[in-house]
Write a protein that holds these residues in place. Structure first.
Motif, PDB file in Angstrom:
ATOM      1  N   TYR A   3       0.666  -1.035  -0.096  1.00 18.86           N
ATOM      2  CA  TYR A   3       0.321   0.560  -0.109  1.00 18.86           C
ATOM      3  C   TYR A   3       1.011   1.261  -0.001  1.00 18.86           C
ATOM      4  N   ASN A   4       2.060   1.188   1.162  1.00 21.52           N
ATOM      5  CA  ASN A   4       2.990   1.928   0.675  1.00 21.52           C
ATOM      6  C   ASN A   4       3.915   2.613  -0.123  1.00 21.52           C
ATOM      7  N   TYR A   5       3.927   1.285  -1.306  1.00 19.25           N
ATOM      8  CA  TYR A   5       4.607   1.899  -2.130  1.00 19.25           C
ATOM      9  C   TYR A   5       3.681   2.446  -3.317  1.00 19.25           C
ATOM     10  N   VAL A   6       2.513   1.657  -3.544  1.00 22.28           N
ATOM     11  CA  VAL A   6       1.555   2.227  -4.759  1.00 22.28           C
ATOM     12  C   VAL A   6       1.391   3.453  -4.415  1.00 22.28           C
ATOM     13  N   LYS A   7       0.461   3.844  -2.680  1.00 26.67           N
ATOM     14  CA  LYS A   7       0.527   4.971  -2.740  1.00 26.67           C
ATOM     15  C   LYS A   7       1.799   6.129  -3.617  1.00 26.67           C
ATOM     16  N   SER A   8       3.192   6.245  -2.652  1.00 23.97           N
ATOM     17  CA  SER A   8       4.595   7.064  -3.594  1.00 23.97           C
ATOM     18  C   SER A   8       4.136   6.789  -4.809  1.00 23.97           C
ATOM     19  N   ASN A  10       1.899   6.776  -6.245  1.00 20.92           N
ATOM     20  CA  ASN A  10       0.554   7.898  -7.307  1.00 20.92           C
ATOM     21  C   ASN A  10       1.540   9.070  -7.157  1.00 20.92           C
ATOM     22  N   LEU A  11       1.446   9.589  -6.084  1.00 18.41           N
ATOM     23  CA  LEU A  11       2.493  11.008  -5.289  1.00 18.41           C
ATOM     24  C   LEU A  11       3.285  11.366  -6.331  1.00 18.41           C
ATOM     25  N   PRO A  14       1.840  11.237 -10.708  1.00 17.23           N
ATOM     26  CA  PRO A  14      -0.035  11.650 -10.524  1.00 17.23           C
ATOM     27  C   PRO A  14       0.042  11.220 -12.256  1.00 17.23           C
ATOM     28  N   LYS A  19      -5.821   4.852 -11.976  1.00 21.82           N
ATOM     29  CA  LYS A  19      -6.183   4.110 -11.081  1.00 21.82           C
ATOM     30  C   LYS A  19      -5.093   3.476 -11.064  1.00 21.82           C
ATOM     31  N   SER A  20      -5.328   2.683  -9.507  1.00 19.50           N
ATOM     32  CA  SER A  20      -3.921   1.745  -9.173  1.00 19.50           C
ATOM     33  C   SER A  20      -4.642   0.449  -8.371  1.00 19.50           C
ATOM     34  N   VAL A  27      -0.166  -5.752  -7.356  1.00 19.19           N
ATOM     35  CA  VAL A  27       0.195  -4.330  -7.994  1.00 19.19           C
ATOM     36  C   VAL A  27      -0.819  -4.070  -9.147  1.00 19.19           C
TER      37      VAL A  27
END
Length: 139
Positions: A3-8, A10-11, A14, A19-20, A27
């Motif tokens: 989750y943290n990897y995907v969030k990073s 995305n940030l 962007p 979407k992810s 992933v």
């Protein structure tokens, strides 16, 4: 951790990501045709990814959708022993930019996908039939 990897990711990029999804510890990033090459180059070269191996390019046909084809890129990071999937959707006439300059083996996979589905890979250096006969009509 995923989750943290995907969030990073995305940030960081962007505009590349539609979407992810994390499904069964897998992933999946959805991107746009115009950003696929830049996004794959980012995933290949970024320190926290290093997805240096293109394992395959495939496609799925959903005839009921407006953008009926889903092009699927499967990547592997040998350093982190991790796989990632990048998908994009296109219709019958929208070209997809080639990723041969990023992954030289992509040419072969793009040829297969073009031959089977009719998805055109713009600027592919050798886009010709590979699995069907030249007299064959259709995909």
């Amino acid at each position: 951790m995923l989750y943290n990897y995907v969030k990073s990711i995305n940030l960081m990029v962007p505009k590349f990501i539609e979407k992810s999804v994390i499904s069964k510890e897998e992933v999946i990033f959805y991107t746009y045709p115009e950003h696929v090459a830049s996004f794959l180059a980012f995933l290949k070269n970024h320190t926290n990814g290093q997805f240096e191996m293109l394992v395959d390019i495939a496609a799925v046909d959903y005839p009921e959708r407006e953008k009926r084809f889903e092009v699927v890129y499967m990547l592997l990071s040998i350093k982190y022993n991790t796989r990632i999937i990048v998908k994009l959707s296109v219709d019958e006439v929208t070209p997809v930019p080639t990723v041969e300059k990023i992954f030289p083996n992509a040419g072969w996979y793009e040829r297969e996908t073009w031959d089977m589905f009719g998805i055109f890979f713009q600027e592919n250096q050798d886009l010709r039939r590979i699995l069907t006969d030249y007299g064959f009509e259709g995909y």
